[in-house]
Motif scaffolding. Structure first.
Motif, PDB file in Angstrom:
ATOM      1  N   PHE A  56     -16.920  -7.419 -10.313  1.00  0.00           N
ATOM      2  CA  PHE A  56     -15.505  -7.615 -10.643  1.00  0.00           C
ATOM      3  C   PHE A  56     -14.606  -6.851  -9.675  1.00  0.00           C
ATOM      4  O   PHE A  56     -13.695  -6.146 -10.071  1.00  0.00           O
ATOM      5  N   CYS A  57     -14.898  -7.040  -8.377  1.00  0.00           N
ATOM      6  CA  CYS A  57     -14.106  -6.432  -7.292  1.00  0.00           C
ATOM      7  C   CYS A  57     -14.022  -4.913  -7.436  1.00  0.00           C
ATOM      8  O   CYS A  57     -12.969  -4.308  -7.249  1.00  0.00           O
ATOM      9  N   TRP A  58     -15.138  -4.293  -7.724  1.00  0.00           N
ATOM     10  CA  TRP A  58     -15.204  -2.847  -7.967  1.00  0.00           C
ATOM     11  C   TRP A  58     -14.532  -2.027  -6.875  1.00  0.00           C
ATOM     12  O   TRP A  58     -13.808  -1.078  -7.152  1.00  0.00           O
ATOM     13  N   LYS A  59     -14.725  -2.396  -5.612  1.00  0.00           N
ATOM     14  CA  LYS A  59     -14.175  -1.573  -4.522  1.00  0.00           C
ATOM     15  C   LYS A  59     -12.647  -1.590  -4.494  1.00  0.00           C
ATOM     16  O   LYS A  59     -12.037  -0.732  -3.877  1.00  0.00           O
ATOM     17  N   HIS A  60     -12.021  -2.529  -5.192  1.00  0.00           N
ATOM     18  CA  HIS A  60     -10.559  -2.592  -5.239  1.00  0.00           C
ATOM     19  C   HIS A  60     -10.006  -2.180  -6.604  1.00  0.00           C
ATOM     20  O   HIS A  60      -8.837  -2.405  -6.883  1.00  0.00           O
ATOM     21  N   ARG A  61     -10.825  -1.555  -7.434  1.00  0.00           N
ATOM     22  CA  ARG A  61     -10.457  -1.273  -8.825  1.00  0.00           C
ATOM     23  C   ARG A  61      -9.189  -0.438  -8.964  1.00  0.00           C
ATOM     24  O   ARG A  61      -8.454  -0.587  -9.921  1.00  0.00           O
ATOM     25  N   HIS A  62      -8.903   0.440  -8.005  1.00  0.00           N
ATOM     26  CA  HIS A  62      -7.740   1.314  -8.125  1.00  0.00           C
ATOM     27  C   HIS A  62      -6.425   0.588  -7.866  1.00  0.00           C
ATOM     28  O   HIS A  62      -5.370   1.100  -8.217  1.00  0.00           O
ATOM     29  N   LEU A  63      -6.496  -0.608  -7.300  1.00  0.00           N
ATOM     30  CA  LEU A  63      -5.284  -1.382  -7.063  1.00  0.00           C
ATOM     31  C   LEU A  63      -4.550  -1.677  -8.368  1.00  0.00           C
ATOM     32  O   LEU A  63      -3.336  -1.680  -8.417  1.00  0.00           O
ATOM     33  N   GLY A  64      -5.283  -1.876  -9.451  1.00  0.00           N
ATOM     34  CA  GLY A  64      -4.671  -2.204 -10.729  1.00  0.00           C
ATOM     35  C   GLY A  64      -4.223  -1.006 -11.536  1.00  0.00           C
ATOM     36  O   GLY A  64      -3.780  -1.148 -12.672  1.00  0.00           O
TER      37      GLY A  64
END
Length: 101
Positions: A75-83
Motif C-alpha cells: 500500500f505504497c509504504w515508502k510514501h506513507r508519510h505523505l498522508g
C-alpha cells in the motif's frame, strides 16, 4: 528503414508516472491498516489449515493475502508519510499497546 527487424511494433500511449496526493496516500495508509487487521483475523484460522495439502481454500486465501501486500507495494509504504497531514502515520496504538504488554 527499420534498424531492428526483429523488434515488435508497439502501439499505444506512454503514460506518465502516477501521482498520489496527500489525501490519496492517507487512504492508502488506512487501507494498509485495515488489511493488517484482516490478516491478523485470518492467519490464526488459516495457519492450522495450511498443513493439510487437500485444503486448497486456505492456500488460496494465504496466497491472495501475500499477493495483495506484494503487488500493492504494501500500500505504497515508502510514501506513507505523505498522508500525515490528513491522518495518523506511524505507530498504531492498538498494535503498540499489545507489543509492549
Amino acid at each position: 528503414m527499420n534498424h531492428f527487424p526483429n523488434a515488435a511494433i508497439l502501439e499505444g500511449k506512454v503514460l506518465s508516472d502516477a501521482v498520489l496526493d496527500a489525501r490519496d496516500m492517507c487512504s492508502m495508509n488506512f487501507a494498509r491498516e485495515e488489511f493488517d487487521k484482516l490478516e491478523r483475523i485470518l492467519w490464526p484460522l488459516l495457519d492450522p489449515l495450511l498443513c493439510n495439502e487437500e485444503n486448497t481454500i486456505a492456500g488460496d486465501v494465504a496466497r491472495h493475502l501475500e499477493q495483495i501486500r506484494t503487488f500493492s507495494a504494501n500500500f505504497c509504504w515508502k510514501h506513507r508519510h505523505l498522508g500525515a497531514s490528513y491522518g495518523a502515520v506511524g505507530k498504531r496504538a492498538d498494535i503498540d499497546r499489545r507489543a509492549s504488554a
